[in-house]
Design a protein around this motif. Structure first.
Motif, PDB file in Angstrom:
ATOM      1  N   HIS A 191      17.117  12.007   3.682  1.00 52.17           N
ATOM      2  CA  HIS A 191      15.945  12.444   4.448  1.00 52.17           C
ATOM      3  C   HIS A 191      15.860  13.964   4.386  1.00 52.17           C
ATOM      4  O   HIS A 191      16.869  14.667   4.525  1.00 52.17           O
ATOM      5  N   GLU A 192      14.661  14.482   4.168  1.00 53.84           N
ATOM      6  CA  GLU A 192      14.491  15.934   3.994  1.00 53.84           C
ATOM      7  C   GLU A 192      14.981  16.752   5.183  1.00 53.84           C
ATOM      8  O   GLU A 192      15.373  17.905   5.028  1.00 53.84           O
ATOM      9  N   ALA A 193      14.982  16.173   6.368  1.00 55.02           N
ATOM     10  CA  ALA A 193      15.433  16.900   7.552  1.00 55.02           C
ATOM     11  C   ALA A 193      16.940  17.156   7.534  1.00 55.02           C
ATOM     12  O   ALA A 193      17.442  17.959   8.309  1.00 55.02           O
ATOM     13  N   PHE A 194      17.658  16.461   6.641  1.00 49.35           N
ATOM     14  CA  PHE A 194      19.112  16.610   6.573  1.00 49.35           C
ATOM     15  C   PHE A 194      19.572  17.450   5.382  1.00 49.35           C
ATOM     16  O   PHE A 194      20.765  17.616   5.163  1.00 49.35           O
ATOM     17  N   ILE A 195      18.619  17.964   4.601  1.00 50.90           N
ATOM     18  CA  ILE A 195      18.936  18.781   3.431  1.00 50.90           C
ATOM     19  C   ILE A 195      18.546  20.219   3.761  1.00 50.90           C
ATOM     20  O   ILE A 195      17.405  20.490   4.135  1.00 50.90           O
ATOM     21  N   ASP A 196      19.492  21.145   3.631  1.00 48.46           N
ATOM     22  CA  ASP A 196      19.182  22.533   3.988  1.00 48.46           C
ATOM     23  C   ASP A 196      18.430  23.246   2.863  1.00 48.46           C
ATOM     24  O   ASP A 196      18.175  22.668   1.801  1.00 48.46           O
ATOM     25  N   GLY A 197      18.082  24.483   3.079  1.00 51.04           N
ATOM     26  CA  GLY A 197      17.317  25.271   2.116  1.00 51.04           C
ATOM     27  C   GLY A 197      18.018  25.481   0.790  1.00 51.04           C
ATOM     28  O   GLY A 197      17.385  25.827  -0.209  1.00 51.04           O
ATOM     29  N   ASN A 198      19.331  25.276   0.757  1.00 48.97           N
ATOM     30  CA  ASN A 198      20.094  25.414  -0.483  1.00 48.97           C
ATOM     31  C   ASN A 198      20.285  24.077  -1.190  1.00 48.97           C
ATOM     32  O   ASN A 198      21.031  23.995  -2.158  1.00 48.97           O
ATOM     33  N   GLY A 199      19.636  23.025  -0.665  1.00 48.81           N
ATOM     34  CA  GLY A 199      19.755  21.696  -1.279  1.00 48.81           C
ATOM     35  C   GLY A 199      21.018  20.946  -0.901  1.00 48.81           C
ATOM     36  O   GLY A 199      21.347  19.929  -1.513  1.00 48.81           O
ATOM     37  N   ILE A 200      21.721  21.427   0.114  1.00 46.37           N
ATOM     38  CA  ILE A 200      22.973  20.796   0.539  1.00 46.37           C
ATOM     39  C   ILE A 200      22.693  19.809   1.666  1.00 46.37           C
ATOM     40  O   ILE A 200      22.048  20.160   2.661  1.00 46.37           O
ATOM     41  N   GLY A 201      23.168  18.583   1.511  1.00 46.62           N
ATOM     42  CA  GLY A 201      22.995  17.558   2.532  1.00 46.62           C
ATOM     43  C   GLY A 201      24.008  17.710   3.653  1.00 46.62           C
ATOM     44  O   GLY A 201      25.148  18.128   3.430  1.00 46.62           O
ATOM     45  N   HIS A 202      23.571  17.359   4.862  1.00 48.71           N
ATOM     46  CA  HIS A 202      24.441  17.486   6.028  1.00 48.71           C
ATOM     47  C   HIS A 202      24.685  16.159   6.738  1.00 48.71           C
ATOM     48  O   HIS A 202      25.236  16.138   7.838  1.00 48.71           O
ATOM     49  N   VAL A 203      24.267  15.048   6.104  1.00 51.35           N
ATOM     50  CA  VAL A 203      24.531  13.721   6.650  1.00 51.35           C
ATOM     51  C   VAL A 203      25.225  12.904   5.562  1.00 51.35           C
ATOM     52  O   VAL A 203      24.796  12.883   4.411  1.00 51.35           O
ATOM     53  N   PHE A 204      26.317  12.243   5.956  1.00 43.79           N
ATOM     54  CA  PHE A 204      27.126  11.466   5.023  1.00 43.79           C
ATOM     55  C   PHE A 204      27.284  10.054   5.567  1.00 43.79           C
ATOM     56  O   PHE A 204      27.479   9.881   6.769  1.00 43.79           O
ATOM     57  N   ALA A 205      27.186   9.061   4.702  1.00 44.14           N
ATOM     58  CA  ALA A 205      27.252   7.661   5.135  1.00 44.14           C
ATOM     59  C   ALA A 205      28.580   7.032   4.731  1.00 44.14           C
ATOM     60  O   ALA A 205      29.080   7.275   3.630  1.00 44.14           O
ATOM     61  N   HIS A 206      29.137   6.230   5.638  1.00 46.95           N
ATOM     62  CA  HIS A 206      30.408   5.542   5.413  1.00 46.95           C
ATOM     63  C   HIS A 206      30.268   4.082   5.840  1.00 46.95           C
ATOM     64  O   HIS A 206      29.588   3.785   6.819  1.00 46.95           O
ATOM     65  N   ASP A 207      30.948   3.200   5.114  1.00 47.77           N
ATOM     66  CA  ASP A 207      30.965   1.776   5.464  1.00 47.77           C
ATOM     67  C   ASP A 207      32.395   1.373   5.794  1.00 47.77           C
ATOM     68  O   ASP A 207      33.256   1.385   4.925  1.00 47.77           O
ATOM     69  N   PHE A 208      32.646   1.012   7.040  1.00 51.06           N
ATOM     70  CA  PHE A 208      33.978   0.580   7.455  1.00 51.06           C
ATOM     71  C   PHE A 208      34.058  -0.926   7.636  1.00 51.06           C
ATOM     72  O   PHE A 208      35.110  -1.454   7.963  1.00 51.06           O
ATOM     73  N   ALA A 209      32.943  -1.626   7.390  1.00 52.01           N
ATOM     74  CA  ALA A 209      32.922  -3.080   7.525  1.00 52.01           C
ATOM     75  C   ALA A 209      33.129  -3.774   6.181  1.00 52.01           C
ATOM     76  O   ALA A 209      33.374  -4.976   6.135  1.00 52.01           O
ATOM     77  N   GLY A 210      33.008  -3.038   5.094  1.00 50.44           N
ATOM     78  CA  GLY A 210      33.227  -3.603   3.770  1.00 50.44           C
ATOM     79  C   GLY A 210      32.030  -4.341   3.189  1.00 50.44           C
ATOM     80  O   GLY A 210      32.141  -4.995   2.161  1.00 50.44           O
ATOM     81  N   ASP A 211      30.864  -4.211   3.815  1.00 48.35           N
ATOM     82  CA  ASP A 211      29.668  -4.898   3.327  1.00 48.35           C
ATOM     83  C   ASP A 211      28.675  -3.951   2.668  1.00 48.35           C
ATOM     84  O   ASP A 211      27.555  -4.334   2.361  1.00 48.35           O
ATOM     85  N   GLY A 212      29.056  -2.710   2.464  1.00 49.63           N
ATOM     86  CA  GLY A 212      28.168  -1.727   1.853  1.00 49.63           C
ATOM     87  C   GLY A 212      27.372  -0.968   2.898  1.00 49.63           C
ATOM     88  O   GLY A 212      27.376  -1.310   4.076  1.00 49.63           O
ATOM     89  N   LEU A 213      26.691   0.050   2.444  1.00 48.39           N
ATOM     90  CA  LEU A 213      25.860   0.842   3.345  1.00 48.39           C
ATOM     91  C   LEU A 213      24.637   0.042   3.758  1.00 48.39           C
ATOM     92  O   LEU A 213      24.119  -0.758   2.982  1.00 48.39           O
ATOM     93  N   LEU A 214      24.182   0.248   4.967  1.00 48.21           N
ATOM     94  CA  LEU A 214      22.990  -0.420   5.489  1.00 48.21           C
ATOM     95  C   LEU A 214      22.108   0.651   6.117  1.00 48.21           C
ATOM     96  O   LEU A 214      22.309   1.047   7.267  1.00 48.21           O
ATOM     97  N   LEU A 215      21.151   1.151   5.333  1.00 54.01           N
ATOM     98  CA  LEU A 215      20.284   2.210   5.823  1.00 54.01           C
ATOM     99  C   LEU A 215      19.408   1.689   6.946  1.00 54.01           C
ATOM    100  O   LEU A 215      18.844   0.608   6.854  1.00 54.01           O
ATOM    101  N   SER A 216      19.318   2.470   7.997  1.00 53.93           N
ATOM    102  CA  SER A 216      18.643   2.033   9.214  1.00 53.93           C
ATOM    103  C   SER A 216      17.745   3.132   9.745  1.00 53.93           C
ATOM    104  O   SER A 216      18.155   4.296   9.836  1.00 53.93           O
ATOM    105  N   ASP A 217      16.505   2.759  10.104  1.00 48.69           N
ATOM    106  CA  ASP A 217      15.602   3.725  10.725  1.00 48.69           C
ATOM    107  C   ASP A 217      16.194   4.234  12.035  1.00 48.69           C
ATOM    108  O   ASP A 217      16.116   5.413  12.357  1.00 48.69           O
TER     109      ASP A 217
END
Length: 160
Positions: free
Chosen positions: A72-98
């Motif tokens: 999401h653009e709100a999580f990327i700074d002016g230098n193109g660096i992302g500040h949100v990282f996703a992790h899956d601890f359930a072993g079923d893969g990432l589940l993107l959520s609004d």
């Protein structure tokens, strides 16, 4: 564990567990830490930001049943660096959520070109979005323990 501690210096209530502060984003979710957040029941985030206080150099964990959208653009700074990282601890893969993307925005949104004034209460922080619920919606104590261990010890998250 010490429960029911009121945050004198914080607009949030919290429960203290050694080295970790669990913040409960109460009705501040509706304000999204924006212009209107200075009203009754607001976070007063703008006043804090005006003092130069941001989330810079803070690592925050969001533990949930899904993951925030890291692109999401709100999580990327002016230098193109992302500040949100996703992790899956359930072993079923990432589940993107609004929902999780919204929660992450309340905390770390930097605005962006479309959402310029929508700045999170701790913009500049890094947020680790951790899924601890499997595809059946079940949360295991193993998933939660693994998440807390990694988020605290590997990613240096101090706000959960």
């Amino acid at each position: 564990m010490e429960e029911g501690v009121s945050g004198k210096d914080c607009a949030l209530s919290y429960t203290v567990i050694p080295a970790v502060v669990f913040c409960l984003l109460m009705p501040v979710a509706a304000s999204y830490a924006l212009n209107l957040s200075t009203g009754t029941g607001g976070t007063n985030a703008q006043a804090v930001h005006a003092l130069g206080v941001t989330g810079q150099d803070v690592n925050v964990a969001l533990i949930s049943g899904g993951n925030a959208r890291t692109t999401h653009e709100a999580f990327i700074d002016g230098n193109g660096i992302g500040h949100v990282f996703a992790h899956d601890f359930a072993g079923d893969g990432l589940l993107l959520s609004d929902h999780d993307t919204w929660m992450a925005g309340i905390v770390v949104s930097g605005g962006g070109s479309v959402f310029g004034d929508y700045v999170g209460v701790a913009y500049g922080a890094d947020l680790h979005s951790a899924r601890v619920s499997d595809s059946n919606g079940m949360v295991s104590s193993i998933f939660l323990t693994d998440a807390l261990n990694e988020l605290i010890n590997r990613h240096d998250c101090r706000v959960i």
